[in-house]
Design an enzyme around this catalytic site. Structure first.
Site, PDB file in Angstrom:
ATOM      1  N   CYS A 149       0.751  -1.092   0.052  1.00  0.00           N
ATOM      2  CA  CYS A 149       0.188   0.216   0.140  1.00  0.00           C
ATOM      3  C   CYS A 149       0.730   1.151   0.105  1.00  0.00           C
ATOM      4  O   CYS A 149       1.416   1.675   0.882  1.00  0.00           O
ATOM      5  CB  CYS A 149      -0.989  -0.005   1.148  1.00  0.00           C
ATOM      6  SG  CYS A 149      -1.975   1.425   1.243  1.00  0.00           S
TER       7      CYS A 149
ATOM      8  N   CYS B 139      -0.292   4.016   2.130  1.00  0.00           N
ATOM      9  CA  CYS B 139      -0.182   4.100   3.728  1.00  0.00           C
ATOM     10  C   CYS B 139       1.120   4.206   3.957  1.00  0.00           C
ATOM     11  O   CYS B 139       1.357   4.910   4.841  1.00  0.00           O
ATOM     12  CB  CYS B 139      -0.644   2.708   4.006  1.00  0.00           C
ATOM     13  SG  CYS B 139      -1.996   1.829   3.150  1.00  0.00           S
ATOM     14  N   ASP B 140       2.073   3.498   3.500  1.00  0.00           N
ATOM     15  CA  ASP B 140       3.399   3.526   3.789  1.00  0.00           C
ATOM     16  C   ASP B 140       4.542   4.503   2.961  1.00  0.00           C
ATOM     17  O   ASP B 140       5.576   4.322   3.316  1.00  0.00           O
ATOM     18  CB  ASP B 140       3.988   2.130   3.637  1.00  0.00           C
ATOM     19  CG  ASP B 140       3.253   1.396   4.489  1.00  0.00           C
ATOM     20  OD1 ASP B 140       2.796   1.782   5.467  1.00  0.00           O
ATOM     21  OD2 ASP B 140       2.967  -0.048   4.142  1.00  0.00           O
TER      22      ASP B 140
END
Ligand code: NDP
Length: 310
Positions: free
Chosen positions: A134, A137-138
């Site tokens: 992701c 997300c990261d």
């Protein structure tokens, strides 16, 4: 046999939101959390795009809060994995992993989707230490670093493009000699100077002492031109598609060609009356926590209306 008005399967933002709404509407519910209580968000770190948390919130904490809120308003949240469901007649019957059964007037399927991985041992070894599925997300953790994205579809291009605005360099590892992504997405990727596409390339493994420091790659695998080489990277992002978690349904709900549950255009109704779907399991497009929470709310309101009409 125990009977509830609404069985909620899954404990991501969609499931918990559905539990909050049904509980507050005095619908006797039960939510089974599944194998990964809290869902995909529990595997990510800080979430900065869920409204209401000005300085971000840890994925695990956000899900713990949603669970607590559901319990506080009266939802019956239980551990347990729904192994199968019989949707052939109402009340529906669900069978849990321990063999227990439960009847339900309505069902909300909120089992999410799981990112696909290549199946390398190193993906597990470096989970949370440089391997991610992701980018949104990261990606933040790879500012000015070098990353690789595996895949050549729209998701991979989107993730590569997103990462290229943070990282100093982005490799795309594409197994064919072309990108499968739409022309527009390909164009966006090709316009970025810091994205290098490695065509005809597969990943053999990852290496690094403290987290990912590089990947072992192979080009033209299985041909005369076959060539092994390494690249130095700090992050390895999988973008080879998602798999909606629908196996337990055993073909009882209509799915689209990618395996996502098909819902009515305006509601969360599925192909079986009384069964509703919310979150990523019915969302091939957005796959965001806040969007999942939104459909969880809609599914609960659809359940309320359905029960009132009976
Ligand atoms: P896709 O199935 O479209 O693409 C998956 C990519 O991963 C392909 O390049 C595929 O290679 C590659 N891949 C799959 N398995 C492996 C493997 N084992 N090893 C190496 N590479 C592998 O998935 P997406 O998630 O990109 O997209 C899913 C759907 O969502 C698509 O319909 C897409 O159009 C849509 N989407 C739309 C977006 C938009 O419109 N903005 C954004 C994101 C997704 P190969 O080509 O060789 O099979």
């Amino acid at each position: 046999m125990e009977k509830v008005q609404c069985l909620i399967i899954g404990s991501g933002p969609a499931g918990y939101t559905a539990a909050i709404y049904t509980a507050r509407a005095n619908v006797k519910n039960v939510l089974f959390e599944g194998l990964q209580p809290g869902g995909q968000l529990t595997t990510t770190t800080t979430i900065e795009n869920f409204p209401g948390f000005p300085t971000g919130v840890e994925g695990y904490d956000l899900m713990a809060k949603m669970r607590e809120q559901a319990v506080n308003v009266g939802a019956d949240v239980r551990g347990g994995f729904v192994q199968s469901v019989d949707l052939s007649k109402r009340p529906f019957v669900a069978t849990l992993d321990g063999g227990e059964t439960i009847e339900a007037d309505t069902v909300i399927v909120a089992t999410g989707a799981s990112a696909k991985y290549l199946g390398l041992d190193d993906e597990k070894k470096y989970a949370g230490q440089g391997v991610s599925a992701c980018a949104t997300c990261d990606g933040f953790f790879y500012r000015k670093k070098v990353v690789a994205v595996v895949g050549g579809g729209d998701t991979a291009c989107e993730e590569a493009h997103y990462l290229s605005n943070l990282a100093s360099k982005v490799y795309m590892i594409v197994r064919k000699d072309y990108l499968r992504a739409s022309a527009a997405m390909q164009q966006r990727v090709k316009e970025k100077e810091n994205i290098e596409i490695l065509f005809n390339t597969n990943t053999l493994g990852l290496f690094g002492e403290n987290g990912v420091e590089g990947a072992h790659l192979i080009k033209y695998k299985g041909t005369e031109k076959e060539e092994k080489f390494d690249i130095a990277i700090d992050g390895f992002f999988l973008a080879i598609g998602h798999q909606p978690n629908t196996a337990f349904l055993n073909g009882q709900l209509a799915l689209d060609e990618q395996g996502y549950i098909v819902t009515d255009k305006l509601t969360t109704a599925t192909s079986v009356e009384g069964v509703f779907a919310a979150g990523d399991v019915a969302d091939p497009r957005y796959r965001q926590a806040v969007a999942a929470a939104g459909t969880g709310c809609r599914a609960a309101l659809d359940v309320e209306k359905f029960l009132a009409a009976q």
